[in-house]
Design a protein around this motif. Sequence first.
Motif, PDB file in Angstrom:
ATOM      1  N   THR A   1      -4.153   0.303   5.149  1.00 42.02           N
ATOM      2  CA  THR A   1      -3.532   1.143   4.046  1.00 42.02           C
ATOM      3  C   THR A   1      -3.605   2.597   4.347  1.00 42.02           C
ATOM      4  O   THR A   1      -4.770   3.024   4.089  1.00 42.02           O
ATOM      5  CB  THR A   1      -3.783   0.647   2.804  1.00 42.02           C
ATOM      6  OG1 THR A   1      -3.743  -0.824   2.586  1.00 42.02           O
ATOM      7  CG2 THR A   1      -2.985   1.420   1.637  1.00 42.02           C
TER       8      THR A   1
ATOM      9  N   ASP B   1       0.582   3.877   0.857  1.00 40.15           N
ATOM     10  CA  ASP B   1       0.247   3.545  -0.400  1.00 40.15           C
ATOM     11  C   ASP B   1       1.291   4.126  -1.477  1.00 40.15           C
ATOM     12  O   ASP B   1       1.239   3.925  -2.438  1.00 40.15           O
ATOM     13  CB  ASP B   1      -1.326   3.794  -0.739  1.00 40.15           C
ATOM     14  CG  ASP B   1      -1.739   5.308  -0.899  1.00 40.15           C
ATOM     15  OD1 ASP B   1      -0.804   6.063  -0.482  1.00 40.15           O
ATOM     16  OD2 ASP B   1      -2.839   5.417  -1.036  1.00 40.15           O
TER      17      ASP B   1
ATOM     18  N   ASP C   1       2.995  -2.509  -2.426  1.00 42.37           N
ATOM     19  CA  ASP C   1       2.495  -3.659  -2.029  1.00 42.37           C
ATOM     20  C   ASP C   1       3.136  -4.618  -1.242  1.00 42.37           C
ATOM     21  O   ASP C   1       2.790  -5.382  -0.474  1.00 42.37           O
ATOM     22  CB  ASP C   1       1.848  -4.255  -3.132  1.00 42.37           C
ATOM     23  CG  ASP C   1       0.705  -3.711  -3.676  1.00 42.37           C
ATOM     24  OD1 ASP C   1      -0.037  -2.909  -3.019  1.00 42.37           O
ATOM     25  OD2 ASP C   1       0.175  -4.306  -4.847  1.00 42.37           O
TER      26      ASP C   1
END
Length: 321
Positions: free
Chosen positions: A252, A222, A235
């Motif tokens: 993640t 992240d 992303d």
Amino acid sequence: MSASTATRADTPSTPVPVLSFSPVVLSVPGRPVDLQVRVTAPATGTGLPVILLSHGHGPSNNLSSLNGYAPLAHHWAAQGFAVVQPTHLTSRTLSHLVADAPGAPDFWRSRAEDMTHVLDRIDVIERTVPQLAGRLDSGKVAVAGHSLGGFTAALLLGAGLRDPDTGDTVHLVEPRIRAGVLLAAPGRGGDVFNGPMARQWPVIGAVDFSTMTAPALVVAGDKDDSRHFTDMGPDWHADPYTLAPGPKTLLTLFDAEHGLGGIAGYDAAETTDESPERVAALARLSAAYLHTRLHPGAPTWQSACEALTTGPRAVGRVESK
């Protein structure tokens, strides 16, 4: 043959001896240099599933070769896998030999074909590595790759690619591979593929994930903001999950940057987010995912997720489709 000791993340007091052998040299017609691979496997056990591990690029010489990714290879071997790592033609160790070879500098087709060559010669590899003969289960094969290696893994799992030179759509899917793990892999092209390196590596933005139908675990940090390729933010590395059909799982990792804690090598100075704990957790989770995919019904993945992705000490979050 050298022996090292890996430790199970779930039973840290129980060392598991691991054997590593390199190089196994495979002659491939038309390849400018021989294909060299390292094999890392547990010292004992039979019916070992195979993980093909594709290295990334990066600034170091030997991390982008069969000599990299020991933190993952050792752990996966301790968990009962045989890990096969080729040195792709993109390796900095080969730059002086292949700079003018067809396909340079990205060698996208050759990287994927390396894995097919390995599977075609898996019996030779098994006979060549001491103490390995008769121990592999060549019907249980997975692929894993980090960064550019994740790009290679995506192609092997079914992603299409628009050849930047011809405009033709190319598919290099390898049907013998049953599942995969994409670690900090590149994402989509198009308008968001707008960083300063995008023009130098157009092939990165030419992938179509809509045909990547094989099961895969996509791992994204992240804090992995690859501004040299895109302004989309972290992303972007989740795109192989977001844009591909199921079955897919997204892990993640919290506070992880592109090195995901240091998976490319022990104590590598280029790792910007060094965390042995994160590497151990990722190694356990990825091994558990592949174990369950290759042994349907096994509770390994669920148990690892409950231990590592729930509660106040969770290393990340998981979603699936």
